[in-house]
Design a protein around this motif. Structure first.
Motif, short mmCIF file in Angstrom:
data_model
loop_
_atom_site.label_atom_id
_atom_site.label_comp_id
_atom_site.label_asym_id
_atom_site.label_seq_id
_atom_site.Cartn_x
_atom_site.Cartn_y
_atom_site.Cartn_z
N GLU A 77 0.83 -1.21 0.00
CA GLU A 77 0.00 0.00 0.00
C GLU A 77 0.86 1.26 0.00
N LYS A 80 1.73 1.96 -3.54
CA LYS A 80 0.56 2.43 -4.32
C LYS A 80 0.24 3.88 -3.97
N ALA A 81 0.34 4.21 -2.69
CA ALA A 81 0.07 5.59 -2.28
C ALA A 81 1.12 6.55 -2.85
N SER A 83 2.84 6.03 -5.55
CA SER A 83 2.58 6.08 -6.99
C SER A 83 1.46 7.08 -7.31
N ARG A 84 0.38 7.02 -6.51
CA ARG A 84 -0.73 7.96 -6.75
C ARG A 84 -0.27 9.39 -6.55
N SER A 87 2.14 10.45 -9.40
CA SER A 87 1.38 10.55 -10.66
C SER A 87 0.57 11.83 -10.73
N SER A 88 0.20 12.36 -9.59
CA SER A 88 -0.67 13.53 -9.56
C SER A 88 0.07 14.83 -9.89
N GLU A 117 5.86 6.58 -13.40
CA GLU A 117 5.29 7.78 -12.78
C GLU A 117 6.19 9.00 -12.98
#
Ligand SMILES: Cc1cc2nc3c(=O)[nH]c(=O)nc-3n(C[C@H](O)[C@H](O)[C@H](O)COP(=O)(O)O)c2cc1C
Length: 200
Positions: A77, A80-81, A83-84, A87-88, A117
Motif C-alpha cells: 500500500e 501504491k500511495a 505512486s498515486r 502521478s498527480s 510515474e
C-alpha cells in the motif's frame, strides 16, 4: 500554496501542480527550510501550484517491492500511495543536500520505488552544501535521465558556508542565505512552466 494571484499562461492547463520534494530526512536537517523558501519564492508569480512533499512524512521503507518498478505491479500500500501521489504531479523540484559527494540515499530510494510515474516529467534540482552540492547534483542528473525525466538545465546550488550555520548546523538567517538565489529559483519556475506547457 496557491497560484490564485498568478496570471495563467496561454497553453497551460488549469493549475498544474509541482512537487517540491524535501530530499533529506535527518532529525536535524535543514532541507525543509530551504525547500519552503524556494517554493514560496517561486510561487509568487507562477501559474504553477507548488506543494511540499516531505520524504520524512512519506516514510517509505527501503525498497521492498518484489517486482521491478517498471512492471507497475505493486504489492504494498505504501508503494501504491506513493505512486498515486507522484502521478498527480506535472513536474518536480528536488531539494537535497550533498552527502559524501553524492545525494541522500532516502531520495534515491524514493525514486527507485517507481518508474513510469516519473517518465517524461520535468525535474529541476536545488542542491546545497559547502560548495553548493554540485557533485550530488551531477549524480542526480544521471539518475533522473535514467528515469527518462526531462532534466532542466536550470538549477540552483546553495553554498552554505561555516559562518551561515550555528554550532548545530542550523541556518542562522535563511532569508539572507537564500535571497541571492531568487533569480535562479525563478528561472527554474520559468523552465518548469515551459516544459509543462510542452507536455500538455
Ligand atoms: C552524511 C553527511 C555527509 C555530508 N557530506 C557533505 C559533502 O560531501 N559536501 C558538503 O559540502 N557537505 C556535506 N555534508 C554537510 C551537509 O551539507 C550539511 O550537514 C547539510 O545541513 C545537510 O543537509 P540536511 O541538514 O538537510 O540533512 C554532509 C552531511 C552529512 C550528514
Amino acid at each position: 500554496m496557491t497560484s490564485s494571484d498568478a496570471t495563467p499562461l496561454a497553453g497551460l492547463g488549469a493549475d498544474p501542480r509541482v512537487a517540491v520534494i524535501i530530499g533529506s530526512t535527518r532529525p536535524t536537517r535543514v532541507c525543509p527550510g530551504i525547500a519552503r523558501w524556494v517554493a514560496g519564492a517561486v510561487q509568487e508569480d507562477s501559474p504553477l501550484r507548488y506543494e511540499l512533499v516531505d520524504l520524512a512524512e512519506v516514510n517509505l521503507p527501503f525498497l521492498d517491492e518484489p517486482r521491478k518498478a517498471a512492471s507497475g505491479q505493486y504489492e504494498h500500500e505504501h508503494t501504491k500511495a506513493w505512486s498515486r501521489l507522484v502521478s498527480s504531479y506535472a513536474g518536480f523540484m528536488l531539494v537535497f543536500p550533498q552527502y559524501n559527494w553524492g545525494y541522500p540515499g532516502v531520495l534515491k530510494n524514493a525514486l527507485d520505488f517507481l518508474y513510469h510515474e516519473w517518465a517524461d516529467k520535468p525535474a529541476g534540482c536545488v542542491t546545497y552544501g559547502a560548495r553548493g552540492g554540485s557533485k550530488s547534483a551531477a549524480q542526480m542528473r544521471g539518475v533522473l535521465q535514467g528515469l527518462h525525466m526531462r532534466v532542466l538545465d536550470e538549477h540552483l546550488e546553495v553554498v552554505i558556508a561555516a559562518t551561515d550555520v550555528d554550532e548545530d548546523g542550523q541556518i542562522l538567517d535563511l532569508e539572507a542565505l537564500m535571497h541571492p538565489y531568487l533569480a535562479e529559483a525563478k528561472a527554474i519556475d520559468a523552465a518548469l512552466v515551459e516544459a509543462i506547457k510542452d507536455s500538455q
